[in-house]
Design a protein around this motif. Structure first.
Motif, PDB file in Angstrom:
ATOM      1  N   LYS A  98       0.836  -1.207   0.000  1.00  0.00           N
ATOM      2  CA  LYS A  98       0.000   0.000   0.000  1.00  0.00           C
ATOM      3  C   LYS A  98       0.873   1.261   0.000  1.00  0.00           C
ATOM      4  N   THR A 102       1.894   4.359  -3.612  1.00  0.00           N
ATOM      5  CA  THR A 102       1.914   5.825  -3.721  1.00  0.00           C
ATOM      6  C   THR A 102       3.166   6.322  -4.454  1.00  0.00           C
ATOM      7  N   GLN A 134      -2.105  15.256  -0.856  1.00  0.00           N
ATOM      8  CA  GLN A 134      -3.053  14.219  -0.467  1.00  0.00           C
ATOM      9  C   GLN A 134      -2.402  12.837  -0.485  1.00  0.00           C
ATOM     10  N   GLU A 137      -0.114  12.559   2.501  1.00  0.00           N
ATOM     11  CA  GLU A 137      -0.910  12.358   3.719  1.00  0.00           C
ATOM     12  C   GLU A 137      -1.305  10.887   3.867  1.00  0.00           C
ATOM     13  N   ALA A 138      -1.785  10.290   2.793  1.00  0.00           N
ATOM     14  CA  ALA A 138      -2.174   8.876   2.830  1.00  0.00           C
ATOM     15  C   ALA A 138      -0.962   7.986   3.100  1.00  0.00           C
ATOM     16  N   ARG A 139       0.156   8.304   2.461  1.00  0.00           N
ATOM     17  CA  ARG A 139       1.374   7.508   2.641  1.00  0.00           C
ATOM     18  C   ARG A 139       1.866   7.587   4.090  1.00  0.00           C
ATOM     19  N   GLU A 141       0.172   8.161   6.747  1.00  0.00           N
ATOM     20  CA  GLU A 141      -0.733   7.400   7.605  1.00  0.00           C
ATOM     21  C   GLU A 141      -0.362   5.910   7.574  1.00  0.00           C
TER      22      GLU A 141
END
Length: 160
Positions: A98, A102, A134, A137-139, A141
Motif C-alpha cells: 500500500k 503511492t 493528499q 498524507e495517505a502515505r 498514515e
C-alpha cells in the motif's frame, strides 16, 4: 501533516535509530512541502508560483525520502517485525504494498518538476502540488501504521 509528524515523533521518537532517522527525513520533506505550498507556518506570495529552486529542492528531498524508505528503512522494519512476531510480519507485509503504491505518483511529480528552468510552463502546478499533498498524507498514515507495528513488536512495553 506536520501535526501528524509531531504526534508520531512524540510517541515513537527515541525508541529506535531506524525510526528516528525515518522521522528526521520525513520532517525535512514536510517542511519543504509546506514552504512550497505556502502552508502555515510559511506564507505564500498571493497568486505567485514558487521559485524554481524551491521546486527543484523539494523534488530532490522527495526522491531522497522515497529512496531511503524503499531501499533502507522498509526492509529493516519488515525484517525486524518478522523476527519478533508472525502477526506483525503479516501486517508489515500487507502495509508495504500500500505504501509503495503511492510511489509512482510521487515519482511522476518529480519527473515533471525536478528540472525546472525559467522557460518551464507551470500551468497546473498548484493542482499537482495539492494532489501530491493528499498522496503524502495517505502515505504517512500507512507509514505510521508500520511504525506502530514495529514499535509494538520490537520494543519493551511497560507492564500494566
Amino acid at each position: 501533516m506536520l501535526t501528524r509528524l509531531e504526534q508520531t515523533q512524540q510517541k515513537y521518537g527515541g525508541t529506535n535509530k531506524i525510526i528516528d532517522s525515518w522521522l528526521a527525513e520525513r520532517q525535512k520533506l514536510l517542511v519543504k512541502y509546506c514552504k512550497l505550498a505556502g502552508l502555515p507556518p510559511f506564507e505564500k506570495e498571493t497568486k505567485a508560483l514558487p521559485k524554481n529552486n524551491l521546486v527543484n529542492n523539494f523534488c530532490q528531498i522527495l526522491i531522497d525520502y522515497l529512496s531511503a524508505g524503499h531501499f533502507e528503512i522498509y526492509n529493516d522494519v519488515v525484517k525486524q517485525c518478522k523476527e519478533h512476531s508472525p502477526e506483525s510480519a503479516t501486517l508489515a507485509d500487507n502495509l508495504y504494498p500500500k505504501i509503495t503504491a503511492t510511489t509512482d505518483d510521487l515519482v511522476s511529480f518529480n519527473d515533471k518538476y525536478a528540472s525546472l528552468n525559467d522557460d518551464t510552463d507551470l500551468e497546473g502546478f498548484d493542482t499537482d502540488l495539492s494532489v501530491i499533498g493528499q498522496i503524502l498524507e495517505a502515505r504517512l498514515e500507512l507509514e505510521d501504521e508500520l511504525i506502530h507495528t514495529f514499535y509494538l513488536n520490537t520494543t519493551e512495553q511497560p507492564s500494566a
